[in-house]
Design a protein around this motif. Structure first.
Motif, PDB file in Angstrom:
ATOM      1  N   ASP A 160       4.623   8.908   1.648  1.00  0.00           N
ATOM      2  CA  ASP A 160       6.139   8.603   1.212  1.00  0.00           C
ATOM      3  C   ASP A 160       6.125   7.413   1.028  1.00  0.00           C
ATOM      4  O   ASP A 160       7.125   6.849   0.189  1.00  0.00           O
ATOM      5  N   THR A 161       5.650   6.396   1.741  1.00  0.00           N
ATOM      6  CA  THR A 161       5.842   5.096   1.825  1.00  0.00           C
ATOM      7  C   THR A 161       4.835   4.225   1.548  1.00  0.00           C
ATOM      8  O   THR A 161       3.690   4.942   1.781  1.00  0.00           O
ATOM      9  N   ASP A 162       4.799   2.883   1.265  1.00  0.00           N
ATOM     10  CA  ASP A 162       3.641   1.982   0.881  1.00  0.00           C
ATOM     11  C   ASP A 162       3.018   1.849   2.423  1.00  0.00           C
ATOM     12  O   ASP A 162       3.723   1.797   3.391  1.00  0.00           O
ATOM     13  N   GLN A 163       1.820   2.015   2.167  1.00  0.00           N
ATOM     14  CA  GLN A 163       0.583   1.673   3.485  1.00  0.00           C
ATOM     15  C   GLN A 163       0.940   0.253   3.950  1.00  0.00           C
ATOM     16  O   GLN A 163       0.890  -0.351   3.279  1.00  0.00           O
ATOM     17  N   LEU A 164       1.105   0.118   5.075  1.00  0.00           N
ATOM     18  CA  LEU A 164       1.098  -1.074   5.727  1.00  0.00           C
ATOM     19  C   LEU A 164      -0.360  -1.488   6.152  1.00  0.00           C
ATOM     20  O   LEU A 164      -1.086  -0.645   6.662  1.00  0.00           O
ATOM     21  N   VAL A 165      -0.878  -2.686   5.818  1.00  0.00           N
ATOM     22  CA  VAL A 165      -2.234  -3.145   6.032  1.00  0.00           C
ATOM     23  C   VAL A 165      -1.963  -4.196   7.106  1.00  0.00           C
ATOM     24  O   VAL A 165      -1.513  -5.297   6.799  1.00  0.00           O
TER      25      VAL A 165
END
Length: 281
Positions: free
Chosen positions: A88-93
């Motif tokens: 649902d949210t941007d993936q954290l790299v």
């Protein structure tokens, strides 16, 4: 619970997984991507977690940890950026790759993707690491908090600007090697004084461990702790006098500056390298 995909099953990737498992992270929310079949089987057997391909690991992950060598970052990011995750949210790299800037990583991911860069060190292998994290352009406070939580499973974490990471590399990143070198020298010194090497190793190693613990738990500065051991005209004073005459302090200052400069050079080299694997978004 946050689902974490660790890309790379080498020593650092395995150490992070071990720390997360020890910290109580649910096995179902951990996945590793590792190409080497033998290594993949070892990790799966040790932790009971799924080890798979990059595309499969990234799918549905909230945090993607790059635990790969700097030269492998571009090819890995091509695989990461190509996956249309269903989170649902941007993936954290979260990158553990030395010398690779957040800007370089951001350029190979969808616009606005949050990136946090970390500089860990090898004591994370025994849960005593020192990691420093820095936010990319799109990383928010929540992203930094998530990165901190993950890396605290293998030691302590500080947050600094990315511009400080070359200096951090010279101090805590390369720092274990400085202490190992001093340890080697002290063991050799003990042997020259007639102590067998096994006993010398125990004496020196425990002295190092105890000194570090005392420094960590005491409210005294290193200078004050050293002074407390150094009686006037005593054995320690004689030894420290020789170390100062040999230029120990200046040598260490020169060493960390050399490491900082080399870190900056390597960072520029990776930025200038051909980006043939760069994804377009």
């Amino acid at each position: 619970m946050t689902r974490v995909a660790v890309i790379g099953g080498g020593r650092i990737g395995e150490a992070l997984v071990a720390g997360l498992v020890e910290a109580g992270w649910p096995i179902k929310d951990l996945v590793v991507a590792e190409r080497a079949a033998v290594r993949a089987d070892e990790i799966a057997d040790r932790f009971g977690i799924r080890v798979t391909t990059i595309a499969d690991a990234v799918e549905g992950a909230h945090v993607v940890v790059l635990a790969v060598k700097p030269n492998d970052v571009d090819s890995v990011l091509a695989g990461v950026g190509a996956v249309d995750s269903d989170t649902d949210t941007d993936q954290l790299v979260l990158s553990l790759a030395a010398g690779v800037s957040t800007a370089r990583i951001e350029a190979q991911l969808p616009a606005g993707a949050p990136v946090v860069r970390a500089m860990p060190n090898t004591p994370m292998l025994v849960g005593e690491g020192m990691s420093v994290i820095a936010a990319g352009r799109h990383a928010a406070a929540d992203d930094l908090a998530q990165a901190r939580t993950i890396l605290e499973s293998v030691g302590r974490v500080l947050v600094l600007p990315e511009s400080s990471l070359d200096a951090v590399t010279a101090i805590s990143g390369s720092g274990p090697a400085y202490f190992f070198l001093v340890t080697e020298a002290l063991i050799d010194g003990a042997v020259t004084l007639g102590i067998d090497r096994a006993t010398a190793s125990t004496l020196v190693t425990q002295t190092l461990i105890g000194s570090a613990a005392l420094l960590d738990r005491s409210d005294q500065t290193p200078n004050e702790l050293r002074a407390a051991v150094t009686s006037p005209a005593g054995t320690t004073a004689a030894a420290i006098g020789e170390l100062e005459r040999a230029g120990l302090r200046a040598g260490l200052l020169n060493a960390v500056e050399a490491a900082r400069k080399r870190s900056a050079e390597l960072g520029r080299h990776t930025e200038d390298a051909p980006q043939s694997a760069r994804a377009s978004h």
